[in-house]
Design a protein around this motif. Structure first.
Motif, PDB file in Angstrom:
ATOM      1  N   THR A 289      45.761  55.153  34.138  1.00  0.00           N
ATOM      2  CA  THR A 289      46.935  55.872  34.624  1.00  0.00           C
ATOM      3  C   THR A 289      47.796  56.306  33.449  1.00  0.00           C
ATOM      4  O   THR A 289      47.846  55.644  32.425  1.00  0.00           O
ATOM      5  CB  THR A 289      47.776  55.002  35.577  1.00  0.00           C
ATOM      6  N   ASP A 290      48.484  57.405  33.646  1.00  0.00           N
ATOM      7  CA  ASP A 290      49.382  57.950  32.641  1.00  0.00           C
ATOM      8  C   ASP A 290      50.771  57.384  32.893  1.00  0.00           C
ATOM      9  O   ASP A 290      51.148  57.099  34.029  1.00  0.00           O
ATOM     10  CB  ASP A 290      49.386  59.477  32.764  1.00  0.00           C
ATOM     11  N   SER A 291      51.565  57.213  31.835  1.00  0.00           N
ATOM     12  CA  SER A 291      52.902  56.653  32.000  1.00  0.00           C
ATOM     13  C   SER A 291      54.004  57.694  31.901  1.00  0.00           C
ATOM     14  O   SER A 291      55.170  57.350  31.812  1.00  0.00           O
ATOM     15  CB  SER A 291      53.135  55.550  30.956  1.00  0.00           C
TER      16      SER A 291
ATOM     17  N   TYR B  10      52.302  62.223  36.508  1.00  0.00           N
ATOM     18  CA  TYR B  10      51.512  60.995  36.523  1.00  0.00           C
ATOM     19  C   TYR B  10      50.085  61.295  36.983  1.00  0.00           C
ATOM     20  O   TYR B  10      49.879  61.780  38.081  1.00  0.00           O
ATOM     21  CB  TYR B  10      52.163  59.953  37.431  1.00  0.00           C
ATOM     22  N   LEU B  11      49.137  61.017  36.127  1.00  0.00           N
ATOM     23  CA  LEU B  11      47.736  61.282  36.414  1.00  0.00           C
ATOM     24  C   LEU B  11      46.978  59.963  36.462  1.00  0.00           C
ATOM     25  O   LEU B  11      47.400  58.971  35.867  1.00  0.00           O
ATOM     26  CB  LEU B  11      47.136  62.192  35.341  1.00  0.00           C
TER      27      LEU B  11
ATOM     28  N   GLN C  67      46.269  48.345  27.276  1.00  0.00           N
ATOM     29  CA  GLN C  67      46.959  49.610  27.066  1.00  0.00           C
ATOM     30  C   GLN C  67      46.248  50.354  25.949  1.00  0.00           C
ATOM     31  O   GLN C  67      46.028  49.802  24.873  1.00  0.00           O
ATOM     32  CB  GLN C  67      48.425  49.384  26.711  1.00  0.00           C
TER      33      GLN C  67
ATOM     34  N   GLU D 143      46.731  57.450  24.660  1.00  0.00           N
ATOM     35  CA  GLU D 143      46.066  58.589  25.294  1.00  0.00           C
ATOM     36  C   GLU D 143      45.417  59.527  24.290  1.00  0.00           C
ATOM     37  O   GLU D 143      44.544  60.311  24.643  1.00  0.00           O
ATOM     38  CB  GLU D 143      47.046  59.362  26.174  1.00  0.00           C
ATOM     39  N   ASN D 144      45.799  59.456  23.021  1.00  0.00           N
ATOM     40  CA  ASN D 144      45.191  60.324  22.009  1.00  0.00           C
ATOM     41  C   ASN D 144      44.135  59.592  21.186  1.00  0.00           C
ATOM     42  O   ASN D 144      43.722  60.060  20.135  1.00  0.00           O
ATOM     43  CB  ASN D 144      46.271  60.903  21.088  1.00  0.00           C
TER      44      ASN D 144
END
Length: 68
Positions: free
Chosen positions: A8-10, A14-15, A43, A46-47
């Motif tokens: 999940t994106d924070s 939100y994806l 955690q 994302e990159n």
């Protein structure tokens, strides 16, 4: 074993993405392997480049020798 993975994106928007991994533990003796965790959270940036190490899980087995 079945491992359900969710990401999940924070930040908005939100994806989320989901995957299921089926794990077959090959054990040719009388004691089942035991995983050290029933749930785990990590955690991950994302990159982070693809194919990077993100987590490790361990199991123990009461058998001895090559079967342990």
């Amino acid at each position: 074993y079945t491992l359900n993975i969710s990401a999940t994106d924070s930040a908005p928007p939100y994806l989320a993405a989901f995957a299921t991994v089926h794990i077959e533990v090959v054990d040719i003796n009388d004691n089942d392997p035991v995983f050290n965790l029933s749930n785990a959270t990590a955690q991950i940036a994302e990159n982070l480049p693809a194919e990077q190490f993100v987590a490790a899980f361990a199991a123990s087995d009461a058998d001895s020798g090559l079967n342990g």
